[in-house]
Design a protein around this motif. Sequence first.
Motif, PDB file in Angstrom:
ATOM      1  N   GLU A  96       4.057   5.106   7.964  1.00 59.85           N
ATOM      2  CA  GLU A  96       3.546   5.040   6.760  1.00 59.85           C
ATOM      3  C   GLU A  96       3.669   6.166   5.629  1.00 59.85           C
ATOM      4  O   GLU A  96       3.599   5.796   4.684  1.00 59.85           O
ATOM      5  N   GLY A 100       5.035   6.880   2.279  1.00 60.89           N
ATOM      6  CA  GLY A 100       4.464   6.721   0.964  1.00 60.89           C
ATOM      7  C   GLY A 100       4.791   8.313   0.330  1.00 60.89           C
ATOM      8  O   GLY A 100       5.448   8.441  -0.773  1.00 60.89           O
ATOM      9  N   ALA A 116       1.912   4.614  -5.556  1.00 62.07           N
ATOM     10  CA  ALA A 116       0.741   4.826  -4.308  1.00 62.07           C
ATOM     11  C   ALA A 116      -0.311   3.319  -3.912  1.00 62.07           C
ATOM     12  O   ALA A 116      -0.451   3.533  -3.455  1.00 62.07           O
ATOM     13  N   SER A 117      -0.435   2.575  -5.094  1.00 57.64           N
ATOM     14  CA  SER A 117      -1.350   1.909  -4.863  1.00 57.64           C
ATOM     15  C   SER A 117      -0.235   0.512  -4.014  1.00 57.64           C
ATOM     16  O   SER A 117      -0.749   0.173  -3.061  1.00 57.64           O
ATOM     17  N   GLU A 120      -0.249   1.204  -0.083  1.00 62.76           N
ATOM     18  CA  GLU A 120      -1.175   1.360  -0.037  1.00 62.76           C
ATOM     19  C   GLU A 120      -2.142  -0.246   0.522  1.00 62.76           C
ATOM     20  O   GLU A 120      -1.972  -0.693   1.059  1.00 62.76           O
ATOM     21  N   GLU A 121      -1.188  -0.794  -0.881  1.00 63.68           N
ATOM     22  CA  GLU A 121      -1.896  -2.881  -0.371  1.00 63.68           C
ATOM     23  C   GLU A 121      -0.912  -2.871   0.569  1.00 63.68           C
ATOM     24  O   GLU A 121      -1.335  -3.399   1.343  1.00 63.68           O
ATOM     25  N   ARG A 123       0.149  -1.486   2.935  1.00 58.18           N
ATOM     26  CA  ARG A 123      -1.019  -0.964   5.001  1.00 58.18           C
ATOM     27  C   ARG A 123      -1.669  -1.638   4.767  1.00 58.18           C
ATOM     28  O   ARG A 123      -2.429  -1.794   6.027  1.00 58.18           O
ATOM     29  N   LEU A 124      -2.402  -1.992   3.676  1.00 55.23           N
ATOM     30  CA  LEU A 124      -3.981  -2.622   4.263  1.00 55.23           C
ATOM     31  C   LEU A 124      -3.712  -4.186   4.580  1.00 55.23           C
ATOM     32  O   LEU A 124      -4.515  -4.689   5.478  1.00 55.23           O
ATOM     33  N   SER A 182     -10.411  -2.417   2.065  1.00 57.20           N
ATOM     34  CA  SER A 182      -9.860  -1.947   0.419  1.00 57.20           C
ATOM     35  C   SER A 182     -11.021  -1.266   0.518  1.00 57.20           C
ATOM     36  O   SER A 182     -11.727  -0.974  -0.910  1.00 57.20           O
TER      37      SER A 182
END
Lengths: 187, 391
Positions: A96, A100, A116-117, A120-121, A123-124, A182
């Motif tokens: 990841e 990214g 990035a958002s 990151e989403e 990944r979360l 988050s």
Amino acid sequence: MTASKTSPARTSEYTEDQPSFEEAFLKHWASIYRLLVRLVGDPAEAEDLALETFFRLYQRPPQMGDSLNLGGWLWRVATNLGLHSIRSDRRRGQYELSAGKDALDEAFNLRPDEIASAAEEKRLARRALAQMQDRPARLLILRYSGMAYKDIAAELGLSASSIGPLLLRAEREFERRYRILSGGNGE
Amino acid sequence: MNDHLKDGQLRAALDGEINPEEQGHIRGCKSCQTRLEAIRAQADRSSRKLAFLSAESEQPVPNAAQALARFQKEKTTQKEYPMFQRLFSHRVMRFGTAAVAILVLVLAVPATRAMAAQLLGLFRVQQVTVIPVDFSGMQTLAGDNTLGKQIGQMLSSAVTVTRKASPPETVADAAQASSQAAFNVRLPQNLTPSQIVVDQGLAFSFKVDRARAQALIDEAGRKDLVLPDSIDGAEVSVNVPAGVSASYGTCPALTNAESSASIGMNGSTGRRYPDCVIMAEIPSPTVTAPVGVDVSQLAQIGLEFTGMSADQAAAFAKTVNWTSSLVIPIPRNAATYENVPVDGVTGTLIQRPVDDAPQYALIWVKNGIIYAIAGLGSDSQKALNMAASLP
């Protein structure tokens, strides 16, 4: 002496009117791979898991009856393997990070913070799924991968009427875990 | 319907998974509509976060035919490794258990396979015969723990031990080994062993239970293979004499059963002992049973079980002297073997070129003694050199 006249290469449930293993592999390979690459994110890992899925089919084929949905069975196995994989973070973290970075390099029409958002989403979301109990996690994966209620019910051994309530509970649990991961910022 | 819908039903409604009556209720019920919107908002949040599960991937799907080819290649090594592992690590080359190693080499493979034939009649090893086997049809026997446990009782419910196995003992040199093992022990000259152990062997007898053995075949999915009635009740005696193992290079202790179980058979463990070579030798075990049983017939059933066709099995069975051959099954596509001149006789060199832990084994029989030299790596010449230096 009683000995066989023909000697099948393996103890298979496959019969003449059922698809051969090779036919089943070629038919379902793409959909299983796509499910896994979406779930785990890493194409190489997805391919390995897809092969493992078919190895399970080869090793212990399910009872071939009229009610067997081979595609659904494969999806269930693949989902289990993928879920197990996203629960082991080590390889995922490395992938990841590089994914990214690649996304930042390649997506010219998005702002960096948007790129990035999005990464990151994902990944979360994967982490939230990994933290959930098996059944609700599998339910979310199968449903959001596009499987219909009746097929999900068949694969998970549930009644179709129970899918709605279970899905609702699974989504609530998913949202709760996502919020914690988050830092309370994800809605 | 007068009752309001439950939250779970409203959630199903979002996916169109409710009946017309329930849909009609929602249309006419403000309360259910309000709750539906709250549930929709949550579902939408989850849907956005989980959209990657249904998004079109930017990665192309690997070609299915190529994936199938890769699968065919990998399944062979993956599935057969456990069987090969059993052959080379659990018994045959297991440290400190040479006698039991040879015994289980003979008997570990279920009676339903080629080895079964050796139990009938007077068996005394005079040569080695290798059979390439397709283990892909025998995964239940290789990997199924329940069935594996049954293998120990495969032939009989009552086994009488007439001489118990005792813990292996470390000795100082070949002379002491010869004295304790009661046969002339030969070890490579000009090489200093790390350890030499003597295993005193064991003896036992049992009465064949045909129904039990047949149940094993049936459970493995080969109901078409029927064992003859004549083996039922056959009294079999097995005598495994004392044997000797010697280790060279850096090896785990020969008397440590746990560490020996992992030598070479796990990639990382194998890399810890890359120069370890084990030499084992044992006089032939003897097996006696009532005459009158068709050994070749049982062998043919065993060969068919390994995947040969009836015609192939019949042809092969005729070429082997089942009462004097030590039959070693090897995975067909994961190991190679060749006859090699060794120690003045013809031996068999088996090699398994697994990427992370390649293995080799050199096996031969001379004057009634079975010899084996096994090690990790691809340098099987080491084994040949050791054999050439025997007195």
